[in-house]
Scaffold this motif. Structure first.
Motif, PDB file in Angstrom:
ATOM      1  N   ALA A  43     -48.484  64.903  56.332  1.00  0.00           N
ATOM      2  CA  ALA A  43     -48.400  63.690  57.148  1.00  0.00           C
ATOM      3  C   ALA A  43     -47.663  63.970  58.454  1.00  0.00           C
ATOM      4  O   ALA A  43     -48.049  63.477  59.523  1.00  0.00           O
ATOM      5  CB  ALA A  43     -47.700  62.579  56.359  1.00  0.00           C
ATOM      6  N   VAL A  44     -46.599  64.765  58.392  1.00  0.00           N
ATOM      7  CA  VAL A  44     -45.846  65.142  59.602  1.00  0.00           C
ATOM      8  C   VAL A  44     -46.727  65.985  60.530  1.00  0.00           C
ATOM      9  O   VAL A  44     -46.714  65.798  61.758  1.00  0.00           O
ATOM     10  CB  VAL A  44     -44.569  65.903  59.223  1.00  0.00           C
ATOM     11  N   LEU A 101     -49.277  59.418  54.344  1.00  0.00           N
ATOM     12  CA  LEU A 101     -48.006  58.700  54.479  1.00  0.00           C
ATOM     13  C   LEU A 101     -47.891  57.598  53.430  1.00  0.00           C
ATOM     14  O   LEU A 101     -46.852  57.459  52.765  1.00  0.00           O
ATOM     15  CB  LEU A 101     -47.891  58.104  55.883  1.00  0.00           C
ATOM     16  N   PHE A 130     -51.123  55.160  67.292  1.00  0.00           N
ATOM     17  CA  PHE A 130     -50.640  55.081  65.914  1.00  0.00           C
ATOM     18  C   PHE A 130     -50.913  53.722  65.269  1.00  0.00           C
ATOM     19  O   PHE A 130     -51.113  53.645  64.055  1.00  0.00           O
ATOM     20  CB  PHE A 130     -49.132  55.346  65.872  1.00  0.00           C
ATOM     21  N   ALA A 176     -48.921  63.643  62.292  1.00  0.00           N
ATOM     22  CA  ALA A 176     -48.180  62.865  63.286  1.00  0.00           C
ATOM     23  C   ALA A 176     -47.961  63.677  64.559  1.00  0.00           C
ATOM     24  O   ALA A 176     -48.140  63.171  65.676  1.00  0.00           O
ATOM     25  CB  ALA A 176     -46.846  62.411  62.701  1.00  0.00           C
ATOM     26  N   ASN A 215     -51.253  63.904  66.379  1.00  0.00           N
ATOM     27  CA  ASN A 215     -51.597  62.653  67.059  1.00  0.00           C
ATOM     28  C   ASN A 215     -50.751  62.429  68.301  1.00  0.00           C
ATOM     29  O   ASN A 215     -51.244  61.913  69.316  1.00  0.00           O
ATOM     30  CB  ASN A 215     -51.452  61.472  66.089  1.00  0.00           C
ATOM     31  N   LEU A 216     -49.486  62.820  68.224  1.00  0.00           N
ATOM     32  CA  LEU A 216     -48.634  62.720  69.407  1.00  0.00           C
ATOM     33  C   LEU A 216     -49.126  63.660  70.504  1.00  0.00           C
ATOM     34  O   LEU A 216     -49.173  63.285  71.689  1.00  0.00           O
ATOM     35  CB  LEU A 216     -47.187  63.060  69.037  1.00  0.00           C
ATOM     36  N   SER A 263     -57.787  61.890  62.395  1.00  0.00           N
ATOM     37  CA  SER A 263     -56.392  62.320  62.328  1.00  0.00           C
ATOM     38  C   SER A 263     -55.478  61.157  61.950  1.00  0.00           C
ATOM     39  O   SER A 263     -54.452  61.351  61.286  1.00  0.00           O
ATOM     40  CB  SER A 263     -55.946  62.928  63.653  1.00  0.00           C
ATOM     41  N   VAL A 264     -55.848  59.944  62.360  1.00  0.00           N
ATOM     42  CA  VAL A 264     -55.080  58.751  61.988  1.00  0.00           C
ATOM     43  C   VAL A 264     -55.352  58.388  60.533  1.00  0.00           C
ATOM     44  O   VAL A 264     -54.431  58.050  59.772  1.00  0.00           O
ATOM     45  CB  VAL A 264     -55.427  57.577  62.918  1.00  0.00           C
ATOM     46  N   MET A 292     -53.399  60.855  58.471  1.00  0.00           N
ATOM     47  CA  MET A 292     -51.955  60.633  58.541  1.00  0.00           C
ATOM     48  C   MET A 292     -51.533  59.476  57.647  1.00  0.00           C
ATOM     49  O   MET A 292     -50.598  59.617  56.832  1.00  0.00           O
ATOM     50  CB  MET A 292     -51.540  60.346  59.987  1.00  0.00           C
ATOM     51  N   TYR A 293     -52.201  58.343  57.771  1.00  0.00           N
ATOM     52  CA  TYR A 293     -51.808  57.179  56.968  1.00  0.00           C
ATOM     53  C   TYR A 293     -52.189  57.352  55.501  1.00  0.00           C
ATOM     54  O   TYR A 293     -51.505  56.841  54.605  1.00  0.00           O
ATOM     55  CB  TYR A 293     -52.408  55.905  57.551  1.00  0.00           C
TER      56      TYR A 293
END
Length: 304
Positions: free
Chosen positions: A192-193, A44, A206, A196, A199-200, A36-37, A40-41
């Motif tokens: 990407a959102v 992003l 992060f 995020a 992940n939160l 998931s990280v 995301m990156y």
């Protein structure tokens, strides 16, 4: 299907996209960060690279309707789901098995395109698709695991395949009336959102990653995303989602070869034979698609 011609031959761009996207599974295997990280990156960084060139598309963004924004949001969610499931599958099964299942994407695309857009394929195109998919089965035949862990990886890859098929079908509808660059940028930011938020919600860190991981995040953004996904999204202006997804069938061949060279994953004779079948099927499908495009161009010329 759009009858416009790109400035560079579609076949050459498809090869570039296939090679670029084949590195995706290698980079994912190299990383020890949560998928998931990574996702995301990956999205992003790609979005940040695209933003400086987005100003010419601001006018087009203001003309989008509420329904367009809903479709863009749905496409972004589907892309995030694809990355989450497919990238996660590589933690449980091999590159060959995961990409083999991912290559079944054209089946879902073909069914969805027929249901939604009444898009038909010729008998020779379907034959080419069948040969290529049969080759994909050969690639993963000696590698499909029978354990519960490998089965989990197979199911994750299958779910990711369905998600990316929906993403492409939505994209085909949207890029017909908006710039593909704007489409890609909005969808990548949305995905990407989504990552995020995920992940939160799961309390996934992060920032606590070594420099090597950040290097992999950049590679994931530049190689398979910019020269893979963005390129394929751009090509939706010139060809159908079915054709784009069909060419992604080359990914299992490229990924399996790279996994053999860089990860030490062995390929059997059946897997090498499958690579030949995939390429043969791609050739038949592309030839059939080219004949269809030429007939369409001739019909348009006669009509004018």
């Amino acid at each position: 299907m759009n009858a416009k011609k790109p400035p560079v031959p579609v076949s050459l761009l498809m090869v570039i996209g296939i090679v670029a996207i084949s590195f995706s599974s290698i980079f994912i295997k190299w990383s020890s960060a949560p998928v998931s990280v990574q996702g995301m990156y990956r999205l992003l960084i790609t979005s940040l690279l695209m933003l400086p060139f987005a100003r010419p598309y601001s006018g087009a963004a203001r003309t989008l309707h509420f329904k367009d924004w809903l479709l863009l949001g749905a496409s972004g969610v589907m892309l995030a789901l694809h990355f989450l499931l497919w990238m996660g599958s590589l933690n449980y099964t091999s590159v060959a098995s995961s990409t083999m299942i991912l290559a079944l994407e054209p089946l879902f695309i073909m069914m969805g395109a027929f249901i939604l857009y009444k898009e038909r394929n010729s008998g020779s195109a379907i034959l080419g698709m069948a040969v290529a998919i049969f080759g994909v089965v050969f690639i993963g035949w000696g590698d499909i695991g029978l354990s519960a862990e490998n089965l989990k990886g197979d199911l994750l890859s299958l779910g990711g395949t369905v998600a990316v098929a929906v993403h492409l079908l939505i994209g085909q509808k949207l890029v017909a009336r908006m710039p593909s660059y704007l489409y890609s940028l909005i969808v990548f930011i949305t995905a990407a959102v989504v990552f995020a938020v995920y992940n939160l919600a799961t309390r996934t860190p992060f920032f606590d990653y070594p420099p090597r991981e950040w290097g992999i995040f950049v590679l994931l953004a530049v190689v398979p995303t910019v020269f893979g996904h963005i390129l394929f999204n751009w090509l939706l202006q010139y060809t159908s989602a079915t054709t784009v997804s069909m060419n992604i069938l080359g990914e299992p061949v490229g990924s399996s070869i790279l996994a053999f060279l860089l990860l030490g994953e062995q390929l059997s004779r059946m897997q090498w034979a499958g690579g030949v079948l995939v390429m043969a099927g791609l050739g038949v499908y592309l030839y059939a698609g080219r004949k269809k495009a030429l007939k369409l161009e001739a019909a348009l010329a006669n009509a004018s």
